[in-house]
Design an enzyme around this catalytic site. Structure first.
Site, PDB file in Angstrom:
ATOM      1  N   THR A  55       0.856  -1.182   0.000  1.00  0.00           N
ATOM      2  CA  THR A  55       0.000   0.000   0.000  1.00  0.00           C
ATOM      3  C   THR A  55       0.893   1.232   0.000  1.00  0.00           C
ATOM      4  O   THR A  55       1.793   1.351   0.825  1.00  0.00           O
ATOM      5  CB  THR A  55      -0.919   0.018   1.234  1.00  0.00           C
ATOM      6  OG1 THR A  55      -1.683  -1.192   1.262  1.00  0.00           O
ATOM      7  CG2 THR A  55      -1.866   1.203   1.182  1.00  0.00           C
TER       8      THR A  55
ATOM      9  N   LYS B 221       4.544  -9.249   3.013  1.00  0.00           N
ATOM     10  CA  LYS B 221       3.198  -8.736   3.274  1.00  0.00           C
ATOM     11  C   LYS B 221       2.225  -9.560   2.436  1.00  0.00           C
ATOM     12  O   LYS B 221       1.751  -9.136   1.386  1.00  0.00           O
ATOM     13  CB  LYS B 221       3.115  -7.249   2.931  1.00  0.00           C
ATOM     14  CG  LYS B 221       1.954  -6.534   3.593  1.00  0.00           C
ATOM     15  CD  LYS B 221       2.100  -5.030   3.475  1.00  0.00           C
ATOM     16  CE  LYS B 221       1.016  -4.317   4.260  1.00  0.00           C
ATOM     17  NZ  LYS B 221       1.177  -2.839   4.203  1.00  0.00           N
TER      18      LYS B 221
ATOM     19  N   GLU C 173       6.012  -5.375  16.387  1.00  0.00           N
ATOM     20  CA  GLU C 173       5.633  -4.232  15.568  1.00  0.00           C
ATOM     21  C   GLU C 173       4.316  -3.680  16.080  1.00  0.00           C
ATOM     22  O   GLU C 173       3.871  -4.022  17.188  1.00  0.00           O
ATOM     23  CB  GLU C 173       5.493  -4.660  14.098  1.00  0.00           C
ATOM     24  CG  GLU C 173       4.508  -5.802  13.880  1.00  0.00           C
ATOM     25  CD  GLU C 173       4.584  -6.411  12.492  1.00  0.00           C
ATOM     26  OE1 GLU C 173       5.445  -5.997  11.694  1.00  0.00           O
ATOM     27  OE2 GLU C 173       3.774  -7.315  12.205  1.00  0.00           O
TER      28      GLU C 173
END
Length: 270
Positions: A29, A140, A173
């Site tokens: 993204t 991802k 994270e």
């Protein structure tokens, strides 16, 4: 929203697409401003790695063709782009089809201003990440069920972003971001050895830290070290710095983050 499949207008996704059945693919993204994808080289490099490791064999040149087609229909591209590589249609079962993966591009138009830092409240989520197959660490992939459940918990606690640990008790994270933590006056970012996503903004910040002579360790961060956090911020491709001012019941030092933001010129992306 506009979307293209293999640089052609599309109106639907096939019900036999393996991205739907198995989460078989990957995505990135990005922010687009004045027809330019910010941090494009880093997004492309990450897609190339995922394309190779997952044996997707997608034609990444279709990204440029897709953008050219979008520019013909839009006066100027400003907003968010999501680029998805999906294995495409396949037979029932896990065996791979022989054709290359499809490249989808989704465009969400919106007003895009200069990057600024945000200030948020945050904490540590109770749910933990599992350990990932080594060949998938950092990618991802389309399978984001862990993040869906983590986001649900963060929303319930009214935290825009939150620290996430794994089943071994290490900090990994945020829900949809990487993190940088100041402990004993030293910046640290989790090394992402067993799980997590290699974020493009994380890579950009690490490079800028190195260029500016700012020390930053990449290492395992144990849950016990949370009590010693002085400053904390989250980052992703759409936001270079979400500064945590209130961490559960404790105030953190936002000035260290703001000074770093200015020193690294994180309001400027190429």
């Amino acid at each position: 929203m506009l979307y293209l499949k293999n640089a052609q207008p599309a109106s639907h996704i096939e019900v036999l697409d393996r991205g739907f059945h198995y989460g078989d693919g990957c995505f990135t993204t990005a922010r687009v401003r004045h027809n330019r994808i910010e941090l494009y080289d880093r997004h492309l490099a990450r897609l190339q790695i995922s394309n190779q490791k997952l044996s997707l064999n997608a034609n990444l040149d279709l990204i440029t063709e897709s953008l050219e087609l979008l520019c013909e229909s839009e006066s100027e591209l400003n907003g968010t782009l999501k680029i998805v590589l999906s294995r495409g249609i396949g037979q029932r079962g896990y065996s791979l089809p022989e054709h290359p993966a499809d490249l989808w591009l989704f465009y969400y138009p919106q007003v895009v201003a200069d990057f600024e830092f945000e200030q948020i409240q945050s904490g540590v989520l109770q749910q933990a990440l599992g350990l990932t197959m080594p060949s998938l660490v950092g990618l991802k992939t389309l399978n984001r069920l862990e993040q869906v459940l983590l986001k649900q918990e963060a929303d319930q606690r009214a935290w825009p972003e939150a620290l996430v640990t794994d089943v071994q008790g290490g900090i990994v994270e945020g829900v949809s971001s990487n993190c940088f933590i100041l402990i004993n006056n030293t910046w640290i970012t989790p090394e992402l050895r067993y799980n997590g996503v290699f974020g493009v903004m994380r890579a950009e910040i690490l490079q800028r830290m190195q260029d500016q002579g700012v020390a930053c360790q990449q290492r395992y961060i144990d849950m016990d070290e949370i009590l010693h956090i002085q400053s904390l911020f989250f980052c992703n491709a759409l936001s270079p710095m979400k500064i945590v001012t209130q961490f559960e019941q404790r105030a953190l030092d936002a000035n260290a983050c703001i000074e770093l933001f200015n020193r690294l010129r994180l309001n400027q992306m190429s």
